[in-house]
Design an enzyme around this catalytic site. Structure first.
Site, mmCIF file in Angstrom:
data_model
loop_
_atom_site.group_PDB
_atom_site.id
_atom_site.type_symbol
_atom_site.label_atom_id
_atom_site.label_comp_id
_atom_site.label_asym_id
_atom_site.label_seq_id
_atom_site.Cartn_x
_atom_site.Cartn_y
_atom_site.Cartn_z
ATOM 1 C CB THR A 554 -33.844 124.205 -23.131
ATOM 2 O OG1 THR A 554 -33.160 124.009 -21.882
ATOM 3 C CG2 THR A 554 -35.098 123.368 -23.144
ATOM 4 C CB VAL A 608 -17.276 119.966 -25.632
ATOM 5 C CG1 VAL A 608 -16.009 120.390 -26.358
ATOM 6 C CG2 VAL A 608 -17.351 120.602 -24.256
ATOM 7 C CB ALA A 610 -22.241 119.236 -32.121
ATOM 8 C CG LEU A 612 -17.005 116.359 -33.372
ATOM 9 C CD1 LEU A 612 -15.911 117.423 -33.402
ATOM 10 C CD2 LEU A 612 -16.760 115.323 -34.453
ATOM 11 N N GLY A 663 -28.407 129.596 -38.486
ATOM 12 C CA GLY A 663 -28.506 128.828 -37.223
ATOM 13 C C GLY A 663 -27.165 128.484 -36.604
ATOM 14 C CD GLU A 666 -26.195 129.673 -27.936
ATOM 15 O OE1 GLU A 666 -27.326 129.764 -27.422
ATOM 16 O OE2 GLU A 666 -25.556 128.616 -27.994
ATOM 17 C CG ASP A 677 -21.052 128.706 -26.891
ATOM 18 O OD1 ASP A 677 -21.810 128.293 -25.994
ATOM 19 O OD2 ASP A 677 -20.804 128.089 -27.940
ATOM 20 C CE LYS A 681 -19.375 124.871 -27.606
ATOM 21 N NZ LYS A 681 -19.358 125.168 -29.021
#
Ligand code: ADP
Ligand code: ASP
Ligand code: MG
Length: 814
Positions: A554, A608, A610, A612, A663, A666, A677, A681
């Site tokens: 979430t 950070v 996704a 990777l 998508g 956010e 965001d 990170k």
């Protein structure tokens, strides 16, 4: 002559009794049989319950009596639909006598051990009679011999000791002249020298069979029960347990003494010296091999043969500085316990002799406390020792194996795997012979402890991971699908058994203790119970499964706020939710500390880049002694998408809208466009590099128009994008005239971090970044000029899900 024993379940229904009769009929072709039987399954418990009810003046004893009666009558009628008058008549008379006995108990309000033995004897008397008569009705040569006429004991009611001299002679005399092929004998029950009814202790039918086998010096004793042998551990608690093919007398005794109920512990004694093997077989699956107990050594499964447990244990601790000087201290302690007839199961003594710890049955704890405090009254008054400390709600678990002493590190493995799973060990005892290592733990941890140890010592090749996933939106859904697809591969190739135990979205949640069937998880979830974050946690806690992992898919603060609770239960966390790691520094640190303290990994690789491997790489650099000098990165898939598509032929508003629809942002695009965001990170990367830093310490130069920055709703924000198109076109035009690309860049250097939109010149590694790709450059002591670069897709449901998946698998390889 062969001796066989059939337990309660084996004679618990007409169907099972038919199985027994088939087995006996087959066996009887090769010679005479002595067949010992238990009471019909559950009847001994019911007799004791009726006795307790009558003693307590509770009229319900009559209902319990009726249940006992009905059970026997229905079995007799099912087995003997015709010709049953004689059997029913006899049983009726026995039951009348039983009822009178119960009424007597009710009247006098008392149930002595002596009466209790008389009461429970009806169980075996009835079962042996009805089985013998049924066999006769089938035309086989059979008779019932009441073991009370053979097995002679002292008057230690409820657990009488056998007089072997008289008993052996009785058995030998009887069988030397017995004419029938099959002799059915009631187990468990006996008679004292003065003629009173006694019993050999709960589970004692096994013992009766062993006594007969030894008296007759037969070649083999067979114990027929409801499982296919003695298992590596209790099969009711550990699904992966399997039958042990061969085991020594010592090991079997040790396992049964420590709770493996399949064999009553004293059973081994009579047959041990005569070398009579005990074969444990399954009445419900007669063709399965079972277990052979003999003096043959077998190390086929490694040094640990089995793991057992005893529940309802109390731990007594007596301590005090004056203990060393008290004359005859141990003698007085143990004499007191022995006088109270309290059985000591385990003893540990600190080498300083300042304390001694005893494991006993919980039911004896109160008596022990009163008696021990009384015997040491003076020493307690003089403060030489403390009053006895009693802890209850405990269990013992024991590793058993004759050859453990020849192998190094078994206890180390045992305690480290228990520790990793947050099983708190209260006391430890290792027998001098090292055939057994015992730990006292909380009773609610038993199932987890047995499963953990079983996995460690018997299935070391597969590791089970128990996953609880919350948030099954876009990313979560892909994760579940990936797990579904890869399950078999993981098991076959990585020896990881991945089970999804809990699933939740914001509305519903479902659980499957043995792993949810993922083939139709969506439908199941739709009809699940109402979701609650706390409820989800409570369930994960209550299930108390080893290697539990909470997966947060979430972006919800309330979910992140529960991490500490999960970690405190030793439940690992895998999160793509960035909120916890970018929250206040103290909270981030607390979670790290809890993770260490409770041996519960806290992984958030997907925070950070996704999928990777950014954080993992950073951790490896730091762990291997490298120092991070600076980090430069493009970390926003959403902003890349926006600036890669925005130019003088498009509208900024349209591109942001499109990014939302596909998508890449956010739901509230301001989180991405304001740079928050990305700031989160770089904050996480800075923290993982070892720097104490908070979100407000990060310099954030926004590229948004003033109105955009001030907007107080998503709609309002979109309106500013339309109104301020010229502002955004200016950014583009400037970059274009400088032959640059716009990239949103995060930097960390000298303990400081910043995020801002920058014009990137041609030739720079960021210049050609496409689509939603991310790039991270680590400049370190080892990579001072040519940075370590990680580049690739940094957003999207599939790659994020696979990043989460990789974190989960990392836990499996721990
Ligand atoms: P019976 O009535 O045949 O004497 P028991 O109930 O006394 O049977 O013993 C069999 C039961 O022992 C099994 O059903 C199982 O639940 C339990 N058990 C506990 N530990 C073990 C073990 N290590 N191996 C096999 N069974 C075990
Ligand atoms: N019927 C007795 C009991 O339940 C003895 C036995 O089954 O071994 O304890
Ligand atoms: Mg038994």
């Amino acid at each position: 002559m062969k001796v066989l024993k059939f337990g309660g379940t084996s004679v618990g229904s007409s169907k099972n009794i038919n199985n027994v009769i088939n087995i006996l009929e087959n066996y009887s072709k090769t010679g005479p049989l002595a067949c010992v039987v238990s009471a019909v399954g559950g009847i001994t418990d019911k007799l004791l319950l009726a006795g307790k009810q009558a003693q307590n003046k509770d009229q319900q004893f009559l209902e319990t009596f009726q249940l006992i009666k009905d059970k026997h009558f229905s079995i007799i009628q099912e087995l003997n639909p015709v010709n049953n008058q004689e059997i029913l008549g006899y049983v009726e008379r026995q039951l009348e006598a039983l009822k009178s006995l119960l009424e007597g108990i009710y009247l006098i309000n008392e149930l002595s051990p002596k009466t209790s033995d008389k009461l429970v004897s009806y169980g075996e008397l009835l079962s042996s009679f009805l089985i013998a008569e049924t066999i006769k009705n089938r035309g086989l040569s059979a008779d019932r011999k009441n073991a009370q006429e053979l097995v002679v004991t002292n008057s230690n009611f409820t657990k009488a000791e056998v007089d072997y001299q008289i008993t052996n002679k009785n058995i030998q005399d009887y069988f030397s002249s017995a004419k029938q092929t099959i002799t059915i004998l009631p187990g468990f029950i006996a008679r004292s020298k003065s003629g009173e009814q006694t019993t050999l202790g709960r589970g004692g039918s096994d013992f009766t069979a062993a006594i007969i086998a030894a008296a007759l010096k037969v070649d083999q004793l067979e114990i027929w029960t409801d499982v296919s042998g003695m298992y590596t551990t209790n099969p009711k608690l550990v699904k992966q347990a399997y039958p042990i093919e061969k085991i020594s007398y010592q090991e079997a005794m040790e396992l049964s003494h420590f709770g493996a109920k399949v064999l009553y512990p004293p059973t081994v004694q009579p047959v041990l010296n005569l070398n009579i093997p005990i074969h444990i077989k399954n009445t419900l699956a007669p063709n399965e091999a079972g277990t052979v107990i003999s003096n043959e050594d077998s190390d086929a499964n490694g040094p640990v043969k089995g793991i057992s447990n005893i529940n309802n244990i109390a731990l007594l601790t007596l301590e005090g500085s004056g203990m060393v000087g008290i004359p005859g201290f141990s003698k007085r302690l143990f004499e007191t316990l022995s006088q109270e007839k309290i059985n000591v199961i385990m003893i540990t003594q600190a080498s300083s002799e300042h304390s001694i710890c005893l494991g006993i049955e919980e039911k004896d704890a109160e008596n022990a406390k009163v008696a021990i405090d009384a015997i040491f009254e003076n020493e307690i008054a003089l403060n030489k020792i403390e009053p006895l400390i009693v802890e209850t709600g405990l269990s013992m678990i024991a590793l058993v194996g004759d050859n453990m002493k020849n192998h190094q590190g078994i206890s180390g493995k045992m305690f480290s795997s228990l520790g990793k799973n947050n099983v708190n060990v209260r006391a430890i005892a290792q027998g001098a012979s090292e055939k057994n290592i015992t730990a006292v733990i909380t009773e609610s941890d038993v199932k987890k402890a047995l499963n953990t140890l079983h996995e460690q010592f018997f299935e070391s090749k597969t590791k089970q991971l128990n996953v609880f996933i919350t948030g099954v939106g876009n990313v979560g859904e892909r994760l579940v699908e990936q797990i579904k697809q890869q399950k078999k591969y993981l098991k076959d190739n990585l020896k990881i058994k991945l089970r999804v135990i809990g699933l939740s979205n914001s509305r519903k949640m479902i659980f499957g203790e043995h792993g949810l069937d993922l083939s139709n998880w969506k439908e199941q979830l739709e009809s699940g119970e109402t979701a609650s974050l706390q409820g989800f946690f409570e369930k994960a806690k209550a299930l108390n499964l080893r290697n539990s992992i909470f997966v947060d898919v979430t972006a919800n603060k309330n979910v992140a706020d529960l991490y500490a609770q999960y970690l405190r239960e030793s439940i690992a966390i895998v999160a793509c939710n960035k909120i916890a790691c970018s929250s206040d520094y103290e909270n981030y640190k607390l979670l790290k500390r809890l993770s260490l303290k409770y041996n519960a990994p806290f992984l958030f690789e997907t925070n950070v880049g996704a999928g990777l491997p950014v954080i993992d790489t950073l951790r490896n650099l730091v762990a291997s002694g490298d120092k991070i000098k600076s980090i430069q990165a493009v970390l926003s898939g959403s902003l890349n998408f926006v600036f890669n598509n925005f130019n003088d032929t498009t509208k900024f508003y349209d591109i942001v809208k499109q990014a939302g629809a596909e998508g890449y942002t956010e739901p509230d695009p301001r989180i991405d466009l304001s740079g928050v965001d990305v700031a989160r990170k770089i904050l996480i990367l800075a923290r993982e590099s070892g720097v104490k830093i908070n979100l407000e310490d990060i310099e954030n130069t926004s590229f948004l128009s003033e109105a955009g920055l001030k907007s107080d709703s998503v709609d309002d924000f979109y309106n500013t994008l339309i109104a301020d198109e010229a502002h955004y076109q200016k950014l583009y035009a400037s970059a274009k005239s400088n032959h640059c690309q716009l990239k949103y860049v995060a930097k960390f250097e000298d303990g400081k971090a910043s995020v801002s939109l920058q014009e990137i010149p041609e030739g720079h590694p960021f210049y050609n970044l496409e689509g939603s790709d991310n790039i991270v450059m680590f400049y370190t002591e080892r990579y001072p000029t040519n940075p370590m670069i990680i580049k690739g897709a940094g957003a999207g449901a599939d790659v994020t899900a696979s990043g989460l998946f990789a974190d989960i698998i990392r836990l499996g390889n721990d």
